[in-house]
Design a protein around this motif. Structure first.
Motif, PDB file in Angstrom:
ATOM      1  N   LYS A 215      45.138  45.958  21.873  1.00 23.35           N
ATOM      2  CA  LYS A 215      45.812  47.051  22.583  1.00 23.35           C
ATOM      3  C   LYS A 215      47.312  46.805  22.608  1.00 23.35           C
ATOM      4  O   LYS A 215      47.758  45.690  22.934  1.00 23.35           O
ATOM      5  CB  LYS A 215      45.276  47.118  24.008  1.00 23.35           C
ATOM      6  N   GLY A 290      33.432  50.021  30.464  1.00 22.31           N
ATOM      7  CA  GLY A 290      34.339  50.866  31.234  1.00 22.31           C
ATOM      8  C   GLY A 290      35.662  51.109  30.541  1.00 22.31           C
ATOM      9  O   GLY A 290      36.253  50.195  29.967  1.00 22.31           O
ATOM     10  N   ALA A 291      36.118  52.360  30.579  1.00 26.31           N
ATOM     11  CA  ALA A 291      37.438  52.724  30.057  1.00 26.31           C
ATOM     12  C   ALA A 291      37.965  53.873  30.917  1.00 26.31           C
ATOM     13  O   ALA A 291      37.235  54.428  31.734  1.00 26.31           O
ATOM     14  CB  ALA A 291      37.351  53.142  28.600  1.00 26.31           C
ATOM     15  N   ARG A 292      39.235  54.216  30.695  1.00 30.19           N
ATOM     16  CA  ARG A 292      39.799  55.302  31.495  1.00 30.19           C
ATOM     17  C   ARG A 292      39.125  56.631  31.197  1.00 30.19           C
ATOM     18  O   ARG A 292      38.873  57.430  32.090  1.00 30.19           O
ATOM     19  CB  ARG A 292      41.282  55.420  31.209  1.00 30.19           C
ATOM     20  N   LYS A 324      35.889  58.543  40.145  1.00 33.09           N
ATOM     21  CA  LYS A 324      36.342  57.318  39.469  1.00 33.09           C
ATOM     22  C   LYS A 324      35.144  56.385  39.414  1.00 33.09           C
ATOM     23  O   LYS A 324      34.563  56.053  40.446  1.00 33.09           O
ATOM     24  CB  LYS A 324      37.453  56.706  40.317  1.00 33.09           C
ATOM     25  N   VAL A 327      32.430  49.901  35.945  1.00 34.39           N
ATOM     26  CA  VAL A 327      31.164  49.345  35.436  1.00 34.39           C
ATOM     27  C   VAL A 327      30.237  48.895  36.572  1.00 34.39           C
ATOM     28  O   VAL A 327      29.025  49.125  36.518  1.00 34.39           O
ATOM     29  CB  VAL A 327      31.392  48.167  34.453  1.00 34.39           C
ATOM     30  N   GLY A 356      40.154  41.424  36.953  1.00 31.95           N
ATOM     31  CA  GLY A 356      39.899  42.126  38.215  1.00 31.95           C
ATOM     32  C   GLY A 356      38.476  42.634  38.360  1.00 31.95           C
ATOM     33  O   GLY A 356      38.013  42.899  39.469  1.00 31.95           O
ATOM     34  N   TYR A 394      40.580  37.847  31.214  1.00 33.60           N
ATOM     35  CA  TYR A 394      42.002  37.453  31.254  1.00 33.60           C
ATOM     36  C   TYR A 394      42.684  38.288  32.321  1.00 33.60           C
ATOM     37  O   TYR A 394      42.392  39.454  32.467  1.00 33.60           O
ATOM     38  CB  TYR A 394      42.712  37.746  29.949  1.00 33.60           C
TER      39      TYR A 394
HETATM   40  P1  NAP Z   1      42.149  48.957  30.669  1.00 33.03           P
HETATM   41  O1  NAP Z   1      42.173  50.078  29.748  1.00 33.03           O
HETATM   42  O2  NAP Z   1      43.362  48.651  31.508  1.00 33.03           O
HETATM   43  O3  NAP Z   1      40.953  49.068  31.660  1.00 33.03           O
HETATM   44  C1  NAP Z   1      39.651  49.372  31.234  1.00 33.03           C
HETATM   45  C2  NAP Z   1      38.913  49.976  32.390  1.00 33.03           C
HETATM   46  O4  NAP Z   1      38.691  48.993  33.413  1.00 33.03           O
HETATM   47  C3  NAP Z   1      39.670  51.139  33.051  1.00 33.03           C
HETATM   48  O5  NAP Z   1      38.749  52.174  33.233  1.00 33.03           O
HETATM   49  C4  NAP Z   1      40.117  50.532  34.358  1.00 33.03           C
HETATM   50  O6  NAP Z   1      40.232  51.516  35.385  1.00 33.03           O
HETATM   51  C5  NAP Z   1      38.958  49.627  34.658  1.00 33.03           C
HETATM   52  N1  NAP Z   1      39.225  48.696  35.741  1.00 33.03           N
HETATM   53  C6  NAP Z   1      40.422  48.389  36.332  1.00 33.03           C
HETATM   54  N2  NAP Z   1      40.234  47.556  37.366  1.00 33.03           N
HETATM   55  C7  NAP Z   1      38.902  47.328  37.444  1.00 33.03           C
HETATM   56  C8  NAP Z   1      38.088  46.571  38.325  1.00 33.03           C
HETATM   57  N3  NAP Z   1      38.601  45.875  39.334  1.00 33.03           N
HETATM   58  N4  NAP Z   1      36.758  46.585  38.119  1.00 33.03           N
HETATM   59  C9  NAP Z   1      36.206  47.272  37.107  1.00 33.03           C
HETATM   60  N5  NAP Z   1      36.920  48.031  36.253  1.00 33.03           N
HETATM   61  C10 NAP Z   1      38.253  48.060  36.416  1.00 33.03           C
HETATM   62  O7  NAP Z   1      41.707  47.678  29.868  1.00 33.03           O
HETATM   63  P2  NAP Z   1      42.481  46.941  28.711  1.00 33.03           P
HETATM   64  O8  NAP Z   1      43.934  47.177  28.860  1.00 33.03           O
HETATM   65  O9  NAP Z   1      41.832  47.225  27.428  1.00 33.03           O
HETATM   66  O10 NAP Z   1      42.279  45.444  29.145  1.00 33.03           O
HETATM   67  C11 NAP Z   1      41.202  44.709  28.846  1.00 33.03           C
HETATM   68  C12 NAP Z   1      41.404  43.300  29.383  1.00 33.03           C
HETATM   69  O11 NAP Z   1      40.485  42.491  28.713  1.00 33.03           O
HETATM   70  C13 NAP Z   1      42.792  42.721  29.146  1.00 33.03           C
HETATM   71  O12 NAP Z   1      43.170  42.076  30.327  1.00 33.03           O
HETATM   72  C14 NAP Z   1      42.530  41.718  28.036  1.00 33.03           C
HETATM   73  O13 NAP Z   1      43.402  40.596  28.104  1.00 33.03           O
HETATM   74  C15 NAP Z   1      41.116  41.319  28.329  1.00 33.03           C
HETATM   75  N6  NAP Z   1      40.397  40.843  27.162  1.00 33.03           N
HETATM   76  C16 NAP Z   1      39.816  39.664  27.263  1.00 33.03           C
HETATM   77  C17 NAP Z   1      39.178  39.173  26.183  1.00 33.03           C
HETATM   78  C18 NAP Z   1      38.559  37.845  26.284  1.00 33.03           C
HETATM   79  O14 NAP Z   1      38.572  37.274  27.331  1.00 33.03           O
HETATM   80  N7  NAP Z   1      37.991  37.327  25.217  1.00 33.03           N
HETATM   81  C19 NAP Z   1      39.066  39.882  25.006  1.00 33.03           C
HETATM   82  C20 NAP Z   1      39.660  41.113  24.947  1.00 33.03           C
HETATM   83  C21 NAP Z   1      40.320  41.581  26.067  1.00 33.03           C
HETATM   84  P3  NAP Z   1      41.619  52.055  36.016  1.00 33.03           P
HETATM   85  O15 NAP Z   1      42.732  51.538  35.166  1.00 33.03           O
HETATM   86  O16 NAP Z   1      41.480  53.538  35.971  1.00 33.03           O
HETATM   87  O17 NAP Z   1      41.644  51.514  37.413  1.00 33.03           O
END
Ligand code: NAP
Length: 394
Positions: A215, A290-292, A324, A327, A356, A394
């Protein structure tokens, strides 16, 4: 004779070299060379700040030693040495309990869903750390495709070709990308970690290539570099990393996958592996993703084509429609399904994405376990011990 001391160490096999611990340590006790991330026994004051931030639990290693392992020794390790038996006036130091203050700090650091994981018993052994900061692999970009329709949410599917360089990677592992250039101190940038989203036999079966799900972050140094790559560009790659967030090779194992956003990367790899190898004649896979909105959900189109018999999908949106939904809300709405899964010793749980989400998912599991007379924390710890509970956030 020297007095035994407890030494804080990092497991080089499990560590994914994200350097989060090093960046978190308030006193500079954690350092790295081209190969390993290590703890300086002379500086570490056991504050435990590094424990909860580690996505893999590799930071959570302790040995009772008469003479602490030096930095040089730790830099050489491919795996951790076993606890040596140390004579402490009758008591065996390998079973010596942590002192009370340290145990309390550790318990606090372990309070979240994370913690030290084990690989599934039937998982293939992962190769790790083959390409390092000093000797990275050079990959060629084969493709860069946009996965989302939301203008504010640019998520890319990047395909990297490793050519003739051996790069054995299992689903659930990560690799590092070295962004070009130097930081404010003139030092080369540290690599950024990305989960591989393709299965072990390649994004295209039989090819030595891998895919990533990246992303674009507004100020992201590496994410912008990666998202702007063009076919034919060369990229410096480290890894593979990670030896526990792996899938069971047992086709009858049931997978419960919970992810947000780009945390779907390993789940895509797991799904493709199952699809290629066992088809729908497996123990089954259930996903809460879960996604937006549908437009911001990576792989929305391809997911629609995955047969329900292989993957039971629950796509959940937080900013689409009237309500809203996260997951953990959908897990509660599908309580019976989740209860059936967690009560089954063949089930493996994978959680990947935003840090989170951990609390909410833990609460959902706690409520669901209670509804069938089980105590979640005890059940989770048994699953983790069995190599059936995996968190990478993360
Ligand atoms: P995002 O689009 O910001 O969020 C995805 C969804 O999660 C949105 O619908 C968001 O809702 C929701 N969300 C927010 N807070 C939440 C909570 N407390 N409980 C449940 N759902 C919640 O996601 P992204 O930007 O793709 O980020 C993905 C994350 O995964 C990043 O932090 C990335 O570093 C991490 N990641 C980790 C790994 C790994 O560990 N191997 C691999 C890939 C990605 P709202 O925004 O509407 O509140």
């Amino acid at each position: 004779m020297n007095k035994p001391v407890k030494q804080h160490l990092i497991d080089p096999e499990i560590c994914i070299r994200c350097y989060t611990c090093e960046m978190t340590c308030p006193i500079g006790a954690i350092q790295h060379n081209d190969d390993n991330v290590v703890v300086d026994a002379e500086t570490c004051n056991f504050c435990m700040d590094c424990i909860p931030v580690c996505p893999t639990g590799s930071i959570d290693e302790w040995r009772v030693v008469l003479e602490p392992y030096s930095l040089e020794e730790q830099y050489e390790w491919a795996e951790l040495p076993a606890q040596e038996e140390i004579e402490t006036g009758g008591a065996d130091a390998s079973v010596e309990a942590l002192d009370e203050a340290m145990a309390a700090l550790l318990a606090e650091a372990h309070a979240g869903a994370g913690g030290k994981a084990r690989a599934p018993a039937s998982a293939t052994k992962a190769s790790v750390n083959m390409y390092t900061l000093g000797k990275p692999a050079t990959a060629k970009v084969q493709g860069n495709y946009r996965l989302t329709d939301d203008p504010d949410h640019d998520v890319r599917h990047i395909i990297l070709d490793l050519g003739s360089q051996p790069f054995p990677v299992l689903e659930g592992q990560s690799l590092g990308i070295l962004p070009p250039g130097t930081d404010a101190d003139g030092k080369p940038h540290l690599p950024r970690l990305y989960s591989v989203s393709s299965p072990r036999d390649g994004e295209r079966p039989g090819y030595n290539n891998v895919s990533l799900t990246v992303k674009r972050e507004a100020q992201g140094l590496c994410s912008n570099y990666v998202c702007d790559l063009k076919p034919g560009d060369e990229v410096q790659v480290t890894g593979p990393f990670g030896a526990t967030f792996l899938m069971p090779d047992d086709p009858e194992a049931r997978l419960l996958m919970i992810c947000t956003g780009t945390g779907s990367a390993p789940m895509r790899a797991f799904t493709m592996r199952r699809q290629r190898v066992v088809g729908s004649k497996s123990g089954g896979m259930t996903m809460f993703f879960g996604a937006r909105s549908p437009e911001a959900l990576p792989y929305f189109g391809p997911l629609k084509k995955v047969p329900a018999a292989l993957l039971d999908q629950h796509l959940v949106y937080s900013r689409s429609g009237e309500t809203k939904e996260y997951v953990q809300d959908r897990m509660m709405a599908e309580e019976e399904k989740v209860a059936d899964l967690i009560a089954d010793p063949k089930t493996h749980v994978y959680i990947c994405g935003l840090r989170g989400m951990e609390d909410g998912v833990e609460r959902a599991f706690t409520n669901i376990a209670e509804s069938i007379g089980l105590q979640w924390v005890a059940l989770r710890d048994v699953m983790r011990e069995d190599g059936r509970y995996h968190v990478e956030t993360y």
